[in-house]
Design a protein around this motif. Sequence first.
Motif, PDB file in Angstrom:
ATOM      1  N   UNK A 198       0.846  -1.202   0.000  1.00 13.29           N
ATOM      2  CA  UNK A 198       0.000   0.000   0.000  1.00 13.29           C
ATOM      3  C   UNK A 198       0.877   1.245   0.000  1.00 13.29           C
ATOM      4  N   UNK A 199       0.420   2.271  -0.701  1.00 12.27           N
ATOM      5  CA  UNK A 199       1.123   3.555  -0.748  1.00 12.27           C
ATOM      6  C   UNK A 199       0.642   4.424   0.412  1.00 12.27           C
ATOM      7  N   UNK A 200       1.561   5.221   0.978  1.00 12.98           N
ATOM      8  CA  UNK A 200       1.248   6.050   2.143  1.00 12.98           C
ATOM      9  C   UNK A 200       1.918   7.407   1.999  1.00 12.98           C
ATOM     10  N   UNK A 201       1.252   8.448   2.472  1.00 18.28           N
ATOM     11  CA  UNK A 201       1.845   9.779   2.494  1.00 18.28           C
ATOM     12  C   UNK A 201       1.482  10.497   3.781  1.00 18.28           C
ATOM     13  N   UNK A 202       2.402  11.314   4.293  1.00 18.35           N
ATOM     14  CA  UNK A 202       2.077  12.105   5.484  1.00 18.35           C
ATOM     15  C   UNK A 202       2.814  13.442   5.456  1.00 18.35           C
ATOM     16  N   UNK A 203       2.230  14.411   6.158  1.00 16.26           N
ATOM     17  CA  UNK A 203       2.789  15.741   6.315  1.00 16.26           C
ATOM     18  C   UNK A 203       2.645  16.142   7.775  1.00 16.26           C
ATOM     19  N   UNK A 204       3.611  16.866   8.289  1.00  9.53           N
ATOM     20  CA  UNK A 204       3.588  17.322   9.677  1.00  9.53           C
ATOM     21  C   UNK A 204       3.208  18.799   9.699  1.00  9.53           C
ATOM     22  N   UNK A 205       2.058  19.095  10.268  1.00  9.72           N
ATOM     23  CA  UNK A 205       1.613  20.485  10.369  1.00  9.72           C
ATOM     24  C   UNK A 205       2.474  21.197  11.414  1.00  9.72           C
ATOM     25  N   UNK A 206       2.702  22.487  11.240  1.00  7.61           N
ATOM     26  CA  UNK A 206       3.489  23.223  12.250  1.00  7.61           C
ATOM     27  C   UNK A 206       2.948  23.097  13.667  1.00  7.61           C
ATOM     28  N   UNK A 207       1.634  22.813  13.832  1.00  8.23           N
ATOM     29  CA  UNK A 207       1.097  22.652  15.189  1.00  8.23           C
ATOM     30  C   UNK A 207       1.322  21.247  15.738  1.00  8.23           C
ATOM     31  N   UNK A 208       1.988  20.373  14.976  1.00  2.86           N
ATOM     32  CA  UNK A 208       2.303  19.027  15.431  1.00  2.86           C
ATOM     33  C   UNK A 208       1.358  17.947  14.940  1.00  2.86           C
ATOM     34  N   UNK A 209       0.179  18.316  14.461  1.00  4.23           N
ATOM     35  CA  UNK A 209      -0.746  17.315  13.930  1.00  4.23           C
ATOM     36  C   UNK A 209      -0.174  16.699  12.659  1.00  4.23           C
ATOM     37  N   UNK A 210      -0.436  15.418  12.458  1.00  2.00           N
ATOM     38  CA  UNK A 210       0.064  14.725  11.277  1.00  2.00           C
ATOM     39  C   UNK A 210      -1.105  14.438  10.336  1.00  2.00           C
ATOM     40  N   UNK A 211      -1.029  14.967   9.120  1.00  2.00           N
ATOM     41  CA  UNK A 211      -2.036  14.724   8.089  1.00  2.00           C
ATOM     42  C   UNK A 211      -1.541  13.583   7.218  1.00  2.00           C
ATOM     43  N   UNK A 212      -2.386  12.609   6.953  1.00  2.00           N
ATOM     44  CA  UNK A 212      -1.919  11.448   6.200  1.00  2.00           C
ATOM     45  C   UNK A 212      -3.000  10.872   5.295  1.00  2.00           C
ATOM     46  N   UNK A 213      -2.559  10.100   4.319  1.00  2.00           N
ATOM     47  CA  UNK A 213      -3.479   9.373   3.450  1.00  2.00           C
ATOM     48  C   UNK A 213      -2.855   8.032   3.087  1.00  2.00           C
ATOM     49  N   UNK A 214      -3.687   7.117   2.680  1.00  2.00           N
ATOM     50  CA  UNK A 214      -3.234   5.810   2.200  1.00  2.00           C
ATOM     51  C   UNK A 214      -4.056   5.438   0.978  1.00  2.00           C
TER      52      UNK A 214
END
Length: 390
Positions: A198-214
């Motif tokens: 499976x393919x996965x992607x994530x980004x770290x928001x400056x407030x620390x929350x992690x945005x992700x998709x699969x």
Amino acid sequence: MTKKALIIGGGIAGPVTAMALRRAGIDSEVFEAYDRGAEGVGAFLTLAVNGLEALRLLDLHDLVCDLGMDTPVMEIRNARGRLLATTSQPSRTLRRADLYRALRDEAVRRGVPIHHGKRLVDASVTSGGVRAVFADGGEAAGDLLVGADGLRSRTRALIDPGAPRARYIGLLNTGGYAKGVRPPGRPGVCYFIFGRRCFFGYMIHPDGQVWWFANPPSRREPTSEELAAITPERWRARLMDLFEGDAGPMREIIAATPHILPGWNTYDFPRVPKWSNGRMVLVGDAAHATSPSSGQGASMAIEDAVVLGKCLRDVPDTAGAFAAFERLRRERVERVVAQGKRNGDGKAPGAGGAFVRDLILPVIMRQVEKRNALAWMHGYRLTWDDRVAT
């Protein structure tokens, strides 16, 4: 006398198109099928630099510059954690609901009426323009109609009853927002991982929350009912299994996500044969839906809005304006759709063989970066003041 446009669809393309037409001297009303707005609904998307610059032409850039986060760098790794490529391209990643709300509110502020609970069922060309009929029994009349009603566009079917269906491309989508987890990385980078299954992607928001998709693969196209039946906890279990044994923070991020988003299928449109008739025209996903892998869906819709506004401003005959719009847009958007399909195909497990991919992808990405090979897509810039040739 000022023309009036009926715009079908109140997502992202609809309000932007209304504001572009208003700048061109054309009044608009937006008709949204759902009986409420999309606040808090959906995942996130990327606005590429070409889309951001198109917003600037409509004085909308400042509305979105503080939403989401800048994501100018992309890192790609394989299932063993090996870095395959790093590339840079200015872009901004933001929640779809935040973008929708900002554009809708600004359209209303600029005097655009937006009606909810207005699902289009029929539209016909009249002697003086076009008449739309809605599921609630209401009607509306205008000089022209713009179908900004997305992948399952009713307007597209009315313009061409033989229009093709969207193409399912073998990938599902889900994702979420993780809290209290600290994966490797820094804000400003899109981290993409070719897992074995499976393919996965994530980004770290400056407030620390992690945005992700699969993107779980599925050769068979699930029905909407089948997707709706998959609970967040079933998604969680499935994803945890898919990433078992892969290097990377995928399982940690998934476990730290309070609510996993409902899944949806991935589609595109290789080609929509008819974009318009004498009084109706398609924009955005209704005309040229592209895979999310292109990172260009919202940007293409925004570009459409600007170009359509200019065509209706400069070409007196409505049918002629629609023909000019298609002439200016079709080649570009179909090239973007094709690029998105190639990107999406590469996400499928075993696509081309993981060994071959890991060998070739770094070489390809270095050449892309060196030659700026995607400048045709990201470096594209519209202007407002130049005239459209008739």
